[in-house]
Design an enzyme around this catalytic site. Structure first.
Site, PDB file in Angstrom:
ATOM      1  N   GLU A 105       0.848  -1.205   0.000  1.00 35.86           N
ATOM      2  CA  GLU A 105       0.000   0.000   0.000  1.00 35.86           C
ATOM      3  C   GLU A 105       0.873   1.240   0.000  1.00 35.86           C
ATOM      4  O   GLU A 105       0.566   2.232  -0.639  1.00 35.86           O
ATOM      5  CB  GLU A 105      -0.923   0.003   1.226  1.00 35.86           C
ATOM      6  CG  GLU A 105      -1.979   1.115   1.213  1.00 35.86           C
ATOM      7  CD  GLU A 105      -1.490   2.472   1.699  1.00 35.86           C
ATOM      8  OE1 GLU A 105      -2.075   3.487   1.308  1.00 35.86           O
ATOM      9  OE2 GLU A 105      -0.500   2.531   2.461  1.00 35.86           O
TER      10      GLU A 105
ATOM     11  N   ASP B 186      -7.223   1.578   7.864  1.00 33.16           N
ATOM     12  CA  ASP B 186      -5.867   2.079   7.601  1.00 33.16           C
ATOM     13  C   ASP B 186      -5.702   3.500   8.139  1.00 33.16           C
ATOM     14  O   ASP B 186      -5.062   4.335   7.518  1.00 33.16           O
ATOM     15  CB  ASP B 186      -5.569   2.018   6.088  1.00 33.16           C
ATOM     16  CG  ASP B 186      -4.123   2.406   5.774  1.00 33.16           C
ATOM     17  OD1 ASP B 186      -3.286   2.366   6.698  1.00 33.16           O
ATOM     18  OD2 ASP B 186      -3.840   2.751   4.617  1.00 33.16           O
TER      19      ASP B 186
ATOM     20  N   HIS C 180       4.370   7.166   9.732  1.00 33.47           N
ATOM     21  CA  HIS C 180       5.543   7.117   8.857  1.00 33.47           C
ATOM     22  C   HIS C 180       6.830   7.571   9.547  1.00 33.47           C
ATOM     23  O   HIS C 180       7.770   8.005   8.883  1.00 33.47           O
ATOM     24  CB  HIS C 180       5.322   7.940   7.582  1.00 33.47           C
ATOM     25  CG  HIS C 180       4.247   7.390   6.691  1.00 33.47           C
ATOM     26  ND1 HIS C 180       4.000   7.878   5.428  1.00 33.47           N
ATOM     27  CD2 HIS C 180       3.347   6.388   6.875  1.00 33.47           C
ATOM     28  CE1 HIS C 180       2.998   7.200   4.883  1.00 33.47           C
ATOM     29  NE2 HIS C 180       2.575   6.296   5.745  1.00 33.47           N
TER      30      HIS C 180
HETATM   31 ZN   LIG Z   1      -1.305   2.866   5.782  1.00 30.68          ZN
END
Ligand SMILES: [Zn+2]
Length: 491
Positions: free
Chosen positions: A354, A382, A454
């Site tokens: 993804e 998500d 992230h």
């Molecule tokens: Zn993600």
């Protein structure tokens, strides 16, 4: 005459009396909506017989005391670790999750996906020349390469920096002022929006610079592109992410370093030495994991519950998106534990890639689009593992109406909100959504999500076990409901 007049008087009096009494008997003004007991529609009643509602309540109760999802997430993040596309850990995670789903008695199929294999290298930067610089000094810049970034030479490059806030400002500078320079996009992530519950709006506004900044800068001759990290915390953490490969090095500097560079740039020339040495290795073979719990009446129809198994490489992919995968796994685990067989097939999918281009979703679309007309709904989680508020849904109003009884079951944990959207509520299910499959995403409390998203801080400790249980409850209740209503969701 007198008699007639009297009769007329009597008639008028009677008329007035009738009018008065009927006025007195007029129905009270309708009570305000909040004072009315909610009525279920005929479609809701037909599709949710009492037995189904009891099963949904039992599923919720089981999820709220189950630690299956958390144990799986601990294994994925602590024993396996970061799972970027093409990595050994991604391979190990595929094998592990497939085996765990087999242990649950599901029909497991690995779908081949060609994925990019990009690996991080050295990443350092210093400001080597700037106004008011103390003699012999330099300013360290904290940064991380973006996925897809090209490499500098091993000993780096040195170039002047130009700072812009928007693409328009970059274009206004033009080729002459950009060529040979390092461009920094200092676009703000709006923390107030995130704090107010609009984190994904803030993300959407800023992330375009991370995705397309390098491409736009390269088109004007820049030698590298940097972006202010797309995130909401003040811990001097760089946030990596996907950037369209542009043939130049691309990185994310921390918000603090972006501020520093912009402030020095407002005073005069800023020169940077930048070393980013990631490598793009040959594409590798990986897999989506597709695991079916066959439906009792309509095995050919299916409801997808899913999350993505790959992660970025800086953290261990706990909130993005190990949590989504394990919530989907637990949906199947609970049904098996309670011996509940849905009417339609419940399909657990752990998506690959993804983060670094969406190859897994593309492969699934290529291989399975013939099944989309029979895919009754697709759910993806998500957006983290924080407390679920409900669902985002992209579907017709009649379909959304049929979610309500399942949402009512989730009301006791506060996961009953429904936000109808015009965009696909999940990257991996977007092709299905565009093809008309009713699509849902779990709507988590996103206020802290972009503090860690992230970054190296996306780790297991950010997941509150009870909130993960609530997410698994939301996935399991909605998944089982949509796989068990009398009629499939209308389109
Ligand atoms: Zn993600």
């Amino acid at each position: 005459m007198t008699k007639t007049r009297c009769a007329l008087c009597f008639f008028l009096i009677l008329l007035c009396a009738v009018a008065l009494t009927s006025g007195a008997q007029n129905p009270q003004p309708a009570p305000p909506p909040f004072a009315v007991e909610p009525q279920s529609s005929q479609a809701q009643q037909q599709n949710y017989p009492p037995e189904l509602l009891e099963q949904l309540a039992a599923i919720k109760a089981a999820a709220l005391t189950d630690d299956y999802a958390y144990r799986q997430l601990a294994h994925l993040t602590e024993n396996i670790g970061a799972r970027p596309s093409g990595s050994l850990q991604a391979k190990a995670a595929v094998e592990y999750v497939a085996e765990e789903l087999r242990k649950l008695g599901l029909d497991v199929h690995l779908e081949e996906v060609k994925v990019p294999h990009w690996v991080r290298g050295a990443e350092t930067a210093q400001l080597v020349e700037f106004t008011g610089q103390a003699p012999g000094s330099a300013q360290k810049i904290v940064l991380a390469a973006l996925g897809g970034s090209s490499s500098t030479p091993a000993d780096g490059i040195t170039a002047d920096v130009v700072v812009v806030n928007t693409f328009d400002e970059l274009k206004a500078l033009g080729h002459d002022k950009v060529a040979g320079k390092i461009v920094l996009f200092n676009e703000l992530f709006d923390k107030q929006k995130a704090a107010a519950g609009l984190a994904f709006v803030a993300y959407g506004e800023a992330v375009r610079y991370r995705a397309a900044g390098a491409r736009e800068a390269a088109a004007l001759g820049a030698v590298a592109a940097l972006v202010r990290s797309v995130g909401s915390a003040d811990f001097r953490l760089p946030h990596t992410g996907f950037s369209f490969p542009a043939g130049i090095p691309a990185g994310a500097v921390t918000a603090e370093d972006s501020e520093l560079i912009a402030h020095l740039y407002s005073q005069g020339k800023v020169r940077m030495h930048l070393t980013l040495t990631p490598q793009k290795l040959p594409d590798t073979t990986s897999y989506n994991i597709i695991a079916d719990l066959k439906g009792s009446e309509h095995p050919e129809q299916m409801v997808v519950v899913s999350g993505h198994l790959d992660s970025w490489d800086l953290g261990t992919g706990a909130i993005d998106d190990g949590a989504g995968v394990v919530a989907a796994m637990e949906a199947a685990e609970i049904l098996q534990k309670l011996h509940l067989r849905p009417r339609r097939t419940l399909r657990v999918i752990a998506w690959m890639d993804e983060e670094n281009g969406g190859a897994g979703s593309a492969a699934y679309t290529k291989d399975n689009s013939a099944e989309f007309p029979r895919t009754v709904a697709a759910i993806e989680s998500d957006s983290g593992a924080a407390h679920p508020l409900g669902f985002e849904a992209r579907m017709t109003p009649a379909a959304a109406d049929l979610l309500r009884p399942a949402l009512n079951v989730l009301q006791s944990i506060g996961a009953n909100a429904l936000r109808e959207t015009t965009y696909p509520p999940g990257a991996d299910i977007s092709a299905m959504s565009e093809a008309g499959v009713p699509a849902l995403g779990i709507l988590q409390d996103g206020r802290t999500y972009f503090n860690y998203h992230h970054t190296a801080a996306d780790t297991l400790d950010k997941v509150v076990p009870n909130e993960l249980r609530e997410n698994a409850a939301a996935m399991a209740v909605m998944g089982y409901a949509l796989a068990s209503t009398k009629d499939p969701l209308p389109r």
